[in-house]
Design a protein around this motif. Sequence first.
Motif, PDB file in Angstrom:
ATOM      1  N   ALA B  74      34.463  37.131  50.546  1.00  0.00           N
ATOM      2  CA  ALA B  74      34.882  36.366  50.182  1.00  0.00           C
ATOM      3  C   ALA B  74      33.530  35.413  48.628  1.00  0.00           C
ATOM      4  CB  ALA B  74      34.577  34.688  51.339  1.00  0.00           C
ATOM      5  N   ALA B  75      32.540  35.581  49.455  1.00  0.00           N
ATOM      6  CA  ALA B  75      31.362  35.517  47.845  1.00  0.00           C
ATOM      7  C   ALA B  75      32.018  35.744  46.802  1.00  0.00           C
ATOM      8  CB  ALA B  75      29.849  35.904  48.807  1.00  0.00           C
ATOM      9  N   MET B  76      32.194  36.553  46.350  1.00  0.00           N
ATOM     10  CA  MET B  76      32.694  37.198  44.968  1.00  0.00           C
ATOM     11  C   MET B  76      34.384  36.087  44.881  1.00  0.00           C
ATOM     12  SD  MET B  76      30.753  39.431  45.134  1.00  0.00           S
ATOM     13  CE  MET B  76      30.979  40.182  42.802  1.00  0.00           C
ATOM     14  N   GLY B  77      35.027  35.487  45.488  1.00  0.00           N
ATOM     15  CA  GLY B  77      36.072  34.511  45.443  1.00  0.00           C
ATOM     16  C   GLY B  77      37.399  35.196  45.864  1.00  0.00           C
ATOM     17  N   GLY B  78      37.123  36.850  46.248  1.00  0.00           N
ATOM     18  CA  GLY B  78      38.581  37.069  46.826  1.00  0.00           C
ATOM     19  C   GLY B  78      39.102  37.725  48.195  1.00  0.00           C
ATOM     20  N   ALA B  79      39.409  38.596  47.971  1.00  0.00           N
ATOM     21  CA  ALA B  79      40.895  38.336  49.436  1.00  0.00           C
ATOM     22  C   ALA B  79      40.421  39.846  50.476  1.00  0.00           C
ATOM     23  CB  ALA B  79      42.068  37.857  49.490  1.00  0.00           C
ATOM     24  N   PRO B  80      39.733  39.647  51.942  1.00  0.00           N
ATOM     25  CA  PRO B  80      39.097  40.622  52.199  1.00  0.00           C
ATOM     26  C   PRO B  80      41.037  41.654  52.637  1.00  0.00           C
ATOM     27  CG  PRO B  80      39.925  39.262  53.725  1.00  0.00           C
ATOM     28  CD  PRO B  80      40.069  38.402  52.027  1.00  0.00           C
ATOM     29  N   LYS B  81      40.891  43.105  51.998  1.00  0.00           N
ATOM     30  CA  LYS B  81      42.066  43.860  52.500  1.00  0.00           C
ATOM     31  C   LYS B  81      42.628  44.823  53.543  1.00  0.00           C
ATOM     32  CE  LYS B  81      44.508  41.820  49.609  1.00  0.00           C
ATOM     33  NZ  LYS B  81      45.628  40.926  49.736  1.00  0.00           N
ATOM     34  N   LEU B 142      36.932  35.929  39.523  1.00  0.00           N
ATOM     35  CA  LEU B 142      35.692  36.213  39.800  1.00  0.00           C
ATOM     36  C   LEU B 142      34.543  35.701  39.684  1.00  0.00           C
ATOM     37  CD1 LEU B 142      34.564  39.516  40.793  1.00  0.00           C
ATOM     38  CD2 LEU B 142      34.123  39.797  38.183  1.00  0.00           C
ATOM     39  N   VAL B 143      34.002  35.380  41.081  1.00  0.00           N
ATOM     40  CA  VAL B 143      32.542  34.965  40.467  1.00  0.00           C
ATOM     41  C   VAL B 143      31.532  35.428  41.183  1.00  0.00           C
ATOM     42  CG1 VAL B 143      31.293  33.016  41.631  1.00  0.00           C
ATOM     43  CG2 VAL B 143      33.851  32.461  41.731  1.00  0.00           C
ATOM     44  N   LYS B 144      30.273  35.338  40.761  1.00  0.00           N
ATOM     45  CA  LYS B 144      29.127  36.280  40.906  1.00  0.00           C
ATOM     46  C   LYS B 144      28.424  35.080  40.678  1.00  0.00           C
ATOM     47  CE  LYS B 144      29.941  38.793  36.391  1.00  0.00           C
ATOM     48  NZ  LYS B 144      28.923  39.418  35.752  1.00  0.00           N
ATOM     49  N   ARG B 145      26.683  36.502  41.125  1.00  0.00           N
ATOM     50  CA  ARG B 145      25.978  35.130  41.552  1.00  0.00           C
ATOM     51  C   ARG B 145      24.904  34.855  40.964  1.00  0.00           C
ATOM     52  NH1 ARG B 145      22.470  39.173  45.374  1.00  0.00           N
ATOM     53  NH2 ARG B 145      24.250  39.287  47.131  1.00  0.00           N
ATOM     54  N   SER B 146      25.019  35.823  39.537  1.00  0.00           N
ATOM     55  CA  SER B 146      24.710  36.287  38.256  1.00  0.00           C
ATOM     56  C   SER B 146      24.673  35.159  36.682  1.00  0.00           C
ATOM     57  CB  SER B 146      24.301  37.369  38.312  1.00  0.00           C
ATOM     58  OG  SER B 146      25.716  38.064  37.960  1.00  0.00           O
ATOM     59  N   THR B 147      25.879  34.481  37.508  1.00  0.00           N
ATOM     60  CA  THR B 147      26.075  33.640  36.251  1.00  0.00           C
ATOM     61  C   THR B 147      26.050  31.679  36.436  1.00  0.00           C
ATOM     62  OG1 THR B 147      28.526  34.337  37.057  1.00  0.00           O
ATOM     63  CG2 THR B 147      27.332  35.227  34.911  1.00  0.00           C
ATOM     64  N   LYS B 175      38.758  31.547  53.403  1.00  0.00           N
ATOM     65  CA  LYS B 175      39.806  29.983  53.024  1.00  0.00           C
ATOM     66  C   LYS B 175      39.151  28.735  51.936  1.00  0.00           C
ATOM     67  CE  LYS B 175      42.630  27.093  55.851  1.00  0.00           C
ATOM     68  NZ  LYS B 175      42.750  26.481  57.057  1.00  0.00           N
ATOM     69  N   GLU B 176      38.317  28.888  52.284  1.00  0.00           N
ATOM     70  CA  GLU B 176      37.116  28.035  51.530  1.00  0.00           C
ATOM     71  C   GLU B 176      37.584  28.348  50.885  1.00  0.00           C
ATOM     72  OE1 GLU B 176      36.456  29.255  54.319  1.00  0.00           O
ATOM     73  OE2 GLU B 176      36.696  26.893  56.089  1.00  0.00           O
ATOM     74  N   ALA B 177      36.751  30.045  50.155  1.00  0.00           N
ATOM     75  CA  ALA B 177      35.741  30.469  48.713  1.00  0.00           C
ATOM     76  C   ALA B 177      37.273  30.328  48.103  1.00  0.00           C
ATOM     77  CB  ALA B 177      35.607  31.688  49.257  1.00  0.00           C
ATOM     78  N   ARG B 178      38.870  30.206  48.846  1.00  0.00           N
ATOM     79  CA  ARG B 178      39.669  30.938  47.862  1.00  0.00           C
ATOM     80  C   ARG B 178      40.484  29.259  46.578  1.00  0.00           C
ATOM     81  NH1 ARG B 178      41.131  34.887  45.581  1.00  0.00           N
ATOM     82  NH2 ARG B 178      43.442  34.985  45.908  1.00  0.00           N
ATOM     83  N   VAL B 179      40.099  28.961  48.194  1.00  0.00           N
ATOM     84  CA  VAL B 179      40.781  26.649  47.349  1.00  0.00           C
ATOM     85  C   VAL B 179      39.506  27.229  46.085  1.00  0.00           C
ATOM     86  CG1 VAL B 179      40.435  24.418  47.894  1.00  0.00           C
ATOM     87  CG2 VAL B 179      41.624  26.515  49.859  1.00  0.00           C
ATOM     88  N   LEU B 180      38.387  26.570  46.278  1.00  0.00           N
ATOM     89  CA  LEU B 180      37.459  26.766  45.758  1.00  0.00           C
ATOM     90  C   LEU B 180      37.805  27.125  43.859  1.00  0.00           C
ATOM     91  CD1 LEU B 180      34.042  27.155  47.927  1.00  0.00           C
ATOM     92  CD2 LEU B 180      34.495  24.075  46.875  1.00  0.00           C
ATOM     93  N   VAL B 181      37.783  28.945  44.649  1.00  0.00           N
ATOM     94  CA  VAL B 181      37.934  29.665  43.305  1.00  0.00           C
ATOM     95  C   VAL B 181      39.394  29.379  42.047  1.00  0.00           C
ATOM     96  CG1 VAL B 181      36.265  31.322  43.736  1.00  0.00           C
ATOM     97  CG2 VAL B 181      39.529  31.634  44.515  1.00  0.00           C
ATOM     98  N   GLU B 182      40.521  28.690  43.026  1.00  0.00           N
ATOM     99  CA  GLU B 182      41.695  28.284  42.472  1.00  0.00           C
ATOM    100  C   GLU B 182      41.518  26.798  41.651  1.00  0.00           C
ATOM    101  OE1 GLU B 182      44.479  30.070  42.548  1.00  0.00           O
ATOM    102  OE2 GLU B 182      44.446  32.263  43.700  1.00  0.00           O
TER     103      GLU B 182
END
Lengths: 296, 296
Positions: B74-81, B142-147, B175-182
């Motif tokens: 989630a912290a990378m903006g992704g979805a677990p598989k 994709l979201v990184k911590r370094s940017t 769910k929150e992360a996915r809304v944020l990145v979208e």
Amino acid sequence: MNELEFIKYMSTTIKGKKSVVEGIGDDAAVIKHTPHKYLLFASDMLIEKVHFLKSADPFWVGWKAVAVNISDIAAMGGAPKHIVVSIGFPNKKSPAYLKRIVKGIKTICDKFEISIVGGDTNASQNLIIDVSILGEVEKRNLVKRSTAKINDLIFVTGSLGEGRFKHLKFTPRVKEARVLVEKCKVNSMIDISDGLFLDLTRLCKASSLGARIYKSLIPVSLRAHSVKDALEYGEDFELLFTLSIKEAKRLIRYIGKTGYPPISLIGEIVPERGGLKFIADEGKVERIKPSGYLHF
Amino acid sequence: MNELEFIKYMSTTIKGKKSVVEGIGDDAAVIKHTPHKYLLFASDMLIEKVHFLKSADPFWVGWKAVAVNISDIAAMGGAPKHIVVSIGFPNKKSPAYLKRIVKGIKTICDKFEISIVGGDTNASQNLIIDVSILGEVEKRNLVKRSTAKINDLIFVTGSLGEGRFKHLKFTPRVKEARVLVEKCKVNSMIDISDGLFLDLTRLCKASSLGARIYKSLIPVSLRAHSVKDALEYGEDFELLFTLSIKEAKRLIRYIGKTGYPPISLIGEIVPERGGLKFIADEGKVERIKPSGYLHF
């Protein structure tokens, strides 16, 4: 609940997904990736006092933690690519000890061109190293343990019974596996981590078939303490695989020219009702019990 | 060698590959996959008596072992598989106990539509569960911590200081992360596993920037024992992220319409020379030390 029952419980309890080509039950899971390749995904944990002694050289502990995972990828016909490493580390051990583990991890990763892409560290009572690996395999080269065919010939790479010596220091058979899948159609394959008898049982069970193997054909290492070690001790990490007679001829012609890889014919696949049989001295037929190293 | 030093040692010792987009150092590794998506790969280990008590409900132990990994994706903006699970299991515990762990694992996997594709079990002195996870993220998301960028506003999801209560039972913010990145361009993100102060330090260090956060803005949970818990206790598993002012306005307009997700503005990113500052009562400026939960 023993290990076999536990894995069965996990696999029957859990639903799959469309992107999962093969889930629990083989050396690695198979996941959709690119048009021509599958991803392979596997994991193996080493625990101090269970898999290695407290006195073991940390370099080889790190090496083995990665090697067992590489072996899982090789057993599917694939090439290892990336690992993540979780370490549980006792506070009483020195930073130099930890560095030597990492040195072992790094050395085998360099050798097999694997990237270490993640790490997690925790304090723990005993040393624990858990490695997860991602590999790739061309779709046409994927080999499962569940797809042996009746009348297949059964082969192993290298020689057996060296587990006591190899233990931490073995070299996983990636190169051999890649030659096998490139040079012929391998019907089924598994790595021998827990002994020939147990891993042959796994392959036959997954394929719903039986097998006959011949004592006189087993390539017992000159260093083995006993034939029993070659059959049941485990830790050999050689490949056990099956080929149709036609493909076996093709492979043997190739090996005739190149001298590589070293393989031995040890038996044949038979119908399931034939069971698993070991043809011992003077043709005495014994039933193979799935004995070998079970983890609990 | 503490955890930060160890991870630094691992990452400086190891060479990367072309297929590795981001290696060690973020919540998950980023690996090339399809034309539009990256693979995310991460791993987290839970150890009895370190991460949970012997008396903990095995259902929630299984749940958390997966939840911490989902949180990394989630912290990378992704979805677990997909996950693989390695368990070190004490012989003295009952099969029912093991089944309850698997039940917890299965329940959270069902909830997040994750496939369990591999398992490994071993005897061990204390219970250990190590989960590795594969996720996916669209390249653009994709979201990184370094940017993080100078002048970014700093936000957190939910409220902080509930770690003592949540502990094993938290719901990762996928769910929150996915809304944020979208819905907006997130410049940087990390999950708060080890406390706001420590994880903010990690984000700022990775981005080579400073930050100012304001005590009066911290969304301290009504259940928190103290403000200190909200800043340093950890185990909240909320998301800490940064947005440009323009993107923050865009997100706030969206939230104004939908009421979701719950977020709070807590501060701003400043140049590195500004350091990490906590603006306490009556405007008193304190230096933030990277305190929080370090694993050794």
